[in-house]
Motif scaffolding. Structure first.
Motif, PDB file in Angstrom:
ATOM      1  N   UNK A  18       0.827  -1.214   0.000  1.00  0.00           N
ATOM      2  CA  UNK A  18       0.000   0.000   0.000  1.00  0.00           C
ATOM      3  C   UNK A  18       0.855   1.255   0.000  1.00  0.00           C
ATOM      4  N   UNK A  19       2.121   1.154   0.428  1.00  0.00           N
ATOM      5  CA  UNK A  19       3.012   2.318   0.463  1.00  0.00           C
ATOM      6  C   UNK A  19       3.937   2.380  -0.747  1.00  0.00           C
ATOM      7  N   UNK A  20       3.820   1.428  -1.658  1.00  0.00           N
ATOM      8  CA  UNK A  20       4.682   1.390  -2.841  1.00  0.00           C
ATOM      9  C   UNK A  20       4.389   2.595  -3.727  1.00  0.00           C
ATOM     10  N   UNK A  21       5.422   3.301  -4.136  1.00  0.00           N
ATOM     11  CA  UNK A  21       5.229   4.502  -4.950  1.00  0.00           C
ATOM     12  C   UNK A  21       4.606   4.183  -6.301  1.00  0.00           C
ATOM     13  N   UNK A  22       4.684   2.942  -6.751  1.00  0.00           N
ATOM     14  CA  UNK A  22       4.065   2.587  -8.024  1.00  0.00           C
ATOM     15  C   UNK A  22       2.554   2.806  -7.980  1.00  0.00           C
ATOM     16  N   UNK A  23       1.948   2.791  -6.794  1.00  0.00           N
ATOM     17  CA  UNK A  23       0.516   3.066  -6.680  1.00  0.00           C
ATOM     18  C   UNK A  23       0.175   4.477  -7.153  1.00  0.00           C
ATOM     19  N   UNK A  24       1.096   5.407  -6.979  1.00  0.00           N
ATOM     20  CA  UNK A  24       0.866   6.772  -7.447  1.00  0.00           C
ATOM     21  C   UNK A  24       0.756   6.762  -8.967  1.00  0.00           C
ATOM     22  N   UNK A  25       1.666   6.096  -9.641  1.00  0.00           N
ATOM     23  CA  UNK A  25       1.721   6.133 -11.094  1.00  0.00           C
ATOM     24  C   UNK A  25       0.726   5.182 -11.752  1.00  0.00           C
ATOM     25  N   UNK A  26       0.436   4.069 -11.122  1.00  0.00           N
ATOM     26  CA  UNK A  26      -0.434   3.076 -11.744  1.00  0.00           C
ATOM     27  C   UNK A  26      -1.900   3.230 -11.354  1.00  0.00           C
ATOM     28  N   UNK A  27      -2.168   3.766 -10.167  1.00  0.00           N
ATOM     29  CA  UNK A  27      -3.551   3.817  -9.681  1.00  0.00           C
ATOM     30  C   UNK A  27      -3.985   5.200  -9.196  1.00  0.00           C
ATOM     31  N   UNK A  28      -3.082   6.173  -9.265  1.00  0.00           N
ATOM     32  CA  UNK A  28      -3.332   7.500  -8.706  1.00  0.00           C
ATOM     33  C   UNK A  28      -3.793   7.410  -7.259  1.00  0.00           C
ATOM     34  N   UNK A  29      -3.148   6.534  -6.519  1.00  0.00           N
ATOM     35  CA  UNK A  29      -3.437   6.352  -5.093  1.00  0.00           C
ATOM     36  C   UNK A  29      -2.392   7.159  -4.321  1.00  0.00           C
ATOM     37  N   UNK A  30      -2.819   8.274  -3.744  1.00  0.00           N
ATOM     38  CA  UNK A  30      -1.894   9.200  -3.086  1.00  0.00           C
ATOM     39  C   UNK A  30      -1.868   9.055  -1.574  1.00  0.00           C
ATOM     40  N   UNK A  31      -2.489   8.013  -1.036  1.00  0.00           N
ATOM     41  CA  UNK A  31      -2.559   7.885   0.429  1.00  0.00           C
ATOM     42  C   UNK A  31      -1.180   7.906   1.079  1.00  0.00           C
ATOM     43  N   UNK A  32      -0.206   7.256   0.483  1.00  0.00           N
ATOM     44  CA  UNK A  32       1.127   7.223   1.079  1.00  0.00           C
ATOM     45  C   UNK A  32       1.980   8.432   0.677  1.00  0.00           C
ATOM     46  N   UNK A  33       1.579   9.153  -0.376  1.00  0.00           N
ATOM     47  CA  UNK A  33       2.356  10.286  -0.882  1.00  0.00           C
ATOM     48  C   UNK A  33       1.426  11.459  -1.209  1.00  0.00           C
ATOM     49  N   UNK A  34       0.741  12.016  -0.213  1.00  0.00           N
ATOM     50  CA  UNK A  34      -0.233  13.086  -0.488  1.00  0.00           C
ATOM     51  C   UNK A  34       0.394  14.320  -1.135  1.00  0.00           C
ATOM     52  N   UNK A  35       1.669  14.540  -0.907  1.00  0.00           N
ATOM     53  CA  UNK A  35       2.342  15.704  -1.474  1.00  0.00           C
ATOM     54  C   UNK A  35       2.438  15.624  -2.998  1.00  0.00           C
ATOM     55  N   UNK A  36       2.253  14.455  -3.574  1.00  0.00           N
ATOM     56  CA  UNK A  36       2.367  14.298  -5.027  1.00  0.00           C
ATOM     57  C   UNK A  36       1.033  14.508  -5.748  1.00  0.00           C
TER      58      UNK A  36
END
Length: 181
Positions: A18-36
């Motif tokens: 759930x904290x993998x940064x690939x979630x930002x790029x693949x799913x637009x899941x910002x829970x672990x990286x709200x600053x992005x």
């Protein structure tokens, strides 16, 4: 290195995944990286179709400015921008909808790309999917792009041999495949 949960036998435990940064790029899941999140909301994104060989088509999303380069990085033979959005979330929603409606994949393995090397290709299948997409009522028509088919050209050997080291002059690449003579 073990994760804090000391999970063994899997690539990532559920918490680490759930904290993998690939979630930002693949799913637009910002829970672990709200600053992005701001980086993906108010930018131009393209939903595209990329064809590999004669039959395999994937649907993807990328920033519009990277579209042509992204299809080259993936090793697509043909590609077309299908839709454009100014919000990444809307683009990802459209991508998932198009994948489902037309039964398109989200990724293509390198082993598949290698198996398709040197085979004749035609954009006919891609053109057919584009034509169907333009008629699909579930797709937001105001976001449709021109959907012109483009061809990517690569140096490809006629009889490739897999090697674990580069031992010669580099002639070209296609996705993660590097060709040398």
């Amino acid at each position: 290195v073990l994760c804090d949960d000391r999970v063994r036998g899997v690539a990532q435990c559920p918490r680490c995944r759930s904290m993998d940064i690939s979630n930002v790029f693949a799913k637009l899941d910002f829970r672990a990286y709200p600053q992005m999140e701001a980086e993906y909301v108010d930018q131009d994104f393209s939903v595209y179709l990329a064809q590999f060989g004669d039959e395999l088509i994937k649907c993807g999303v990328t920033k519009t400015e990277r579209l042509e380069r992204r299809t080259m990085e993936q090793g697509a033979d043909y590609w077309a921008e299908l839709m454009r959005f100014d919000d990444g979330r809307l683009a990802y929603e459209a991508e998932m909808k198009i994948q489902k409606i037309f039964d398109l994949c989200n990724a293509v393995r390198n082993s598949t790309k290698l198996a398709l090397l040197g085979k004749a290709t035609s954009p006919a299948r891609l053109e057919s999917v584009i034509g169907s997409a333009k008629c699909e009522k579930a797709i937001p028509m105001q976001n449709l792009a021109e959907a012109l088919v483009h061809e990517n050209r690569y140096y490809t050997p006629t009889t490739p041999v897999v090697s674990l080291k580069v031992d010669g002059e580099i002639k070209g690449s296609k996705s993660k495949l590097l060709f040398y003579m």
